[in-house]
Design a protein around this motif. Sequence first.
Motif, PDB file in Angstrom:
ATOM      1  N   ASP B 116     -86.762  44.006   2.069  1.00 54.90           N
ATOM      2  CA  ASP B 116     -85.698  42.844   1.772  1.00 54.90           C
ATOM      3  C   ASP B 116     -86.557  41.528   2.161  1.00 54.90           C
ATOM      4  OD1 ASP B 116     -83.925  40.995   1.729  1.00 54.90           O
ATOM      5  OD2 ASP B 116     -82.790  41.729   3.446  1.00 54.90           O
ATOM      6  N   GLY B 118     -85.623  38.752   2.937  1.00 54.55           N
ATOM      7  CA  GLY B 118     -85.150  38.223   4.049  1.00 54.55           C
ATOM      8  C   GLY B 118     -86.044  38.571   5.227  1.00 54.55           C
ATOM      9  N   GLN B 119     -86.466  39.564   5.357  1.00 51.31           N
ATOM     10  CA  GLN B 119     -87.460  40.027   6.309  1.00 51.31           C
ATOM     11  C   GLN B 119     -88.515  39.181   6.548  1.00 51.31           C
ATOM     12  OE1 GLN B 119     -87.036  42.758   8.601  1.00 51.31           O
ATOM     13  NE2 GLN B 119     -84.940  42.285   8.027  1.00 51.31           N
ATOM     14  N   GLU B 121     -88.673  36.030   5.430  1.00 53.33           N
ATOM     15  CA  GLU B 121     -88.341  34.557   5.650  1.00 53.33           C
ATOM     16  C   GLU B 121     -88.238  34.668   7.057  1.00 53.33           C
ATOM     17  OE1 GLU B 121     -85.084  33.660   3.064  1.00 53.33           O
ATOM     18  OE2 GLU B 121     -86.434  33.258   1.410  1.00 53.33           O
ATOM     19  N   ALA B 122     -87.410  35.505   7.784  1.00 55.29           N
ATOM     20  CA  ALA B 122     -86.971  35.721   9.233  1.00 55.29           C
ATOM     21  C   ALA B 122     -88.318  35.575  10.016  1.00 55.29           C
ATOM     22  CB  ALA B 122     -86.236  37.027   9.431  1.00 55.29           C
ATOM     23  N   ALA B 123     -89.277  36.372   9.570  1.00 53.24           N
ATOM     24  CA  ALA B 123     -90.403  36.376  10.157  1.00 53.24           C
ATOM     25  C   ALA B 123     -91.355  34.777  10.279  1.00 53.24           C
ATOM     26  CB  ALA B 123     -91.602  37.347   9.512  1.00 53.24           C
ATOM     27  N   GLN B 124     -91.377  34.342   8.972  1.00 51.52           N
ATOM     28  CA  GLN B 124     -91.887  33.051   8.468  1.00 51.52           C
ATOM     29  C   GLN B 124     -91.042  31.976   9.441  1.00 51.52           C
ATOM     30  OE1 GLN B 124     -91.575  32.745   4.503  1.00 51.52           O
ATOM     31  NE2 GLN B 124     -93.632  33.402   4.042  1.00 51.52           N
ATOM     32  N   ALA B 125     -89.697  32.244   9.484  1.00 54.33           N
ATOM     33  CA  ALA B 125     -89.121  31.129  10.155  1.00 54.33           C
ATOM     34  C   ALA B 125     -89.242  30.930  11.927  1.00 54.33           C
ATOM     35  CB  ALA B 125     -87.561  31.499  10.080  1.00 54.33           C
ATOM     36  N   LEU B 126     -89.747  32.327  12.147  1.00 54.27           N
ATOM     37  CA  LEU B 126     -89.978  32.421  13.570  1.00 54.27           C
ATOM     38  C   LEU B 126     -91.570  31.810  13.815  1.00 54.27           C
ATOM     39  CD1 LEU B 126     -88.532  35.710  14.379  1.00 54.27           C
ATOM     40  CD2 LEU B 126     -87.836  33.567  15.352  1.00 54.27           C
ATOM     41  N   GLY B 127     -92.256  31.383  12.613  1.00 55.58           N
ATOM     42  CA  GLY B 127     -93.817  31.096  13.004  1.00 55.58           C
ATOM     43  C   GLY B 127     -94.764  32.121  12.985  1.00 55.58           C
ATOM     44  N   VAL B 128     -94.359  33.346  12.659  1.00 58.56           N
ATOM     45  CA  VAL B 128     -95.275  34.666  12.774  1.00 58.56           C
ATOM     46  C   VAL B 128     -96.340  34.245  11.524  1.00 58.56           C
ATOM     47  CG1 VAL B 128     -95.397  37.069  12.384  1.00 58.56           C
ATOM     48  CG2 VAL B 128     -93.398  36.000  13.591  1.00 58.56           C
ATOM     49  N   MET B 133     -97.038  39.545  10.180  1.00 55.46           N
ATOM     50  CA  MET B 133     -95.854  39.777   9.640  1.00 55.46           C
ATOM     51  C   MET B 133     -96.183  40.828   8.965  1.00 55.46           C
ATOM     52  SD  MET B 133     -93.874  37.191   6.970  1.00 55.46           S
ATOM     53  CE  MET B 133     -95.280  37.379   5.571  1.00 55.46           C
ATOM     54  N   ILE B 137     -94.059  44.068  10.592  1.00 54.26           N
ATOM     55  CA  ILE B 137     -92.641  43.645  10.144  1.00 54.26           C
ATOM     56  C   ILE B 137     -92.487  44.476   8.808  1.00 54.26           C
ATOM     57  CG2 ILE B 137     -90.690  42.157   9.749  1.00 54.26           C
ATOM     58  CD1 ILE B 137     -91.550  42.214  12.362  1.00 54.26           C
ATOM     59  N   GLN B 141     -91.507  49.110   7.597  1.00 57.46           N
ATOM     60  CA  GLN B 141     -90.472  49.065   6.732  1.00 57.46           C
ATOM     61  C   GLN B 141     -90.980  49.823   5.371  1.00 57.46           C
ATOM     62  OE1 GLN B 141     -87.454  46.137   7.005  1.00 57.46           O
ATOM     63  NE2 GLN B 141     -88.768  45.002   8.524  1.00 57.46           N
TER      64      GLN B 141
END
Lengths: 240, 219
Positions: B116, B118-119, B121-128, B133, B137, B141
């Motif tokens: 997905d 979104g996975q 994006e979620a990691a990027q949004a956290l600054g990973v 990533m 992450i 998966q």
Amino acid sequence: MIKVEHLYKKFGTNEVLKDITTEIKKGEVVSIIGPSGSGKSTFLRCLNMLEIPTYGTVVVNGQDLTGPKKDVQKIRQHIGMVFQHFHLFPHLTVLENLTYAPMKVKGEKKETAQEKARLLLKRVGLAEKEKAYPSSLSGGQKQRVAIARALAMEPDLMLFDEPTSALDPEMVKEVLDVMKDLAKSGMTMAVVTHEMGFAREVADRVIFLDHGVLVEEGQPAAFFNSPQTERARDFLEKVL
Amino acid sequence: MNLDFSQIVPYIPFMLEGIWVTLKFVFFAIILGSILGTVLALFKIGSIKPLRWFADAYTSIFRGTPLILQLMIIYYSIPQLTGYDISPFLSAILAFGLNSSAYISEIIRAGIQAVDKGQMEAAQALGVPYRAMMTDIILPQALKNILPALMNEFITLTKESAIVSTIGYLDLMRRAQVVGSDLFRNFEPLLFVGLIYWCLVMGLTVIGRMFERRLKQSD
Ligand SMILES: Nc1ncnc2c1ncn2[C@@H]1O[C@H](COP(=O)(O)OP(=O)(O)OP(=O)(O)O)[C@@H](O)[C@H]1O
Ligand SMILES: [Mg+2]
């Protein structure tokens, strides 16, 4: 805290945001509303560079995200984001979801990160779920974990993109309560939402977008009771 | 019916040895194919255009021509062009490794892209950062999508390995033919190695299922 000036975003030839200029002050809660496809998500995603603006400037905490010398990763650490579909990491436990980024990105020690994570889980009412995997949680629980995960990075600003739209009605309240609590604690928040009740009650300001244009903004009471523009009136008639 | 399995009994050790000979080159081919395939997959999802083109062209060529042709070209052309007398063993590893890397790269690419969005994006949004990533992450998966298909590829490779008999490599298949011409009876030795191939494939299938069950448990 955030200054947006003459922001444009195009996808190919499709101009999704047109000349948006606005500001979000520290501690302010801003609701972004508007019809589907009006560019709300795109606007929000321009604030942490998940979308790269085509033109215009976005300044967060004095740092120009659209300027030449930008460290996007660094800036994102200070901006939490909550998505409509949660996007929790499915192969990590709830606690690991919260501790992963603080440990990896900020180099926090495991014990410190876990301690903070447990406090956050308690705050969103999920202390007993730390060992659970996301797939075993309800939608409302997932979203509360997602909020806690974002908070674990100790952001200065939280972005929410329709955080309750994917939830069953009976779970909307538990998430909104957490958000209200957060707003009360003084967090700066930008919230894209279809929950007009939340916008009216919690927001300090409402921004109304239509077809990529910032049509109207103002205090919730004024905006909801006497919208100044035809388009805002039409929209409110449909949703209220 | 004129079937007589008793005659192949003296040849059984000879044929069983073929299991080892076949598995030896299949094993090395899988290693080569997996390493190359991973590199090619990273080229394909990366943002460096020339590498992407190279990986796509490579895949297209190796999937678009018969494996037996690739094997023959490697076995016959290397001595002719370079003077190096390449052994059937090495040719077999090269042909099967290069060939399966094309398929494996597609399996890995598809597996990563099926995660997905979104996975990320979620990691990027956290600054990973990108590398963390991918390894922490995305790849864990993707592995769930990749492993079953990868197991299939290994099974196909094991079965198709029989074509190395055409360049004189003494694998299971070739041994059945040798025994057949010795005895002037082909059916019994062929049936015998057929059974062995089937057992090998079943073994791989069981191992694959075990892996899958392991992965499901972690959900
Ligand atoms: N990655 C993309 N590529 C191309 N077009 C896009 C992309 N993302 C959004 N769009 C287009 O931009 C427009 C605005 O989309 P956006 O998602 O910002 O709207 P929205 O106001 O959030 O709508 P909704 O209420 O349905 O979530 C839409 O026409 C959409 O098709
Ligand atoms: Mg949206």
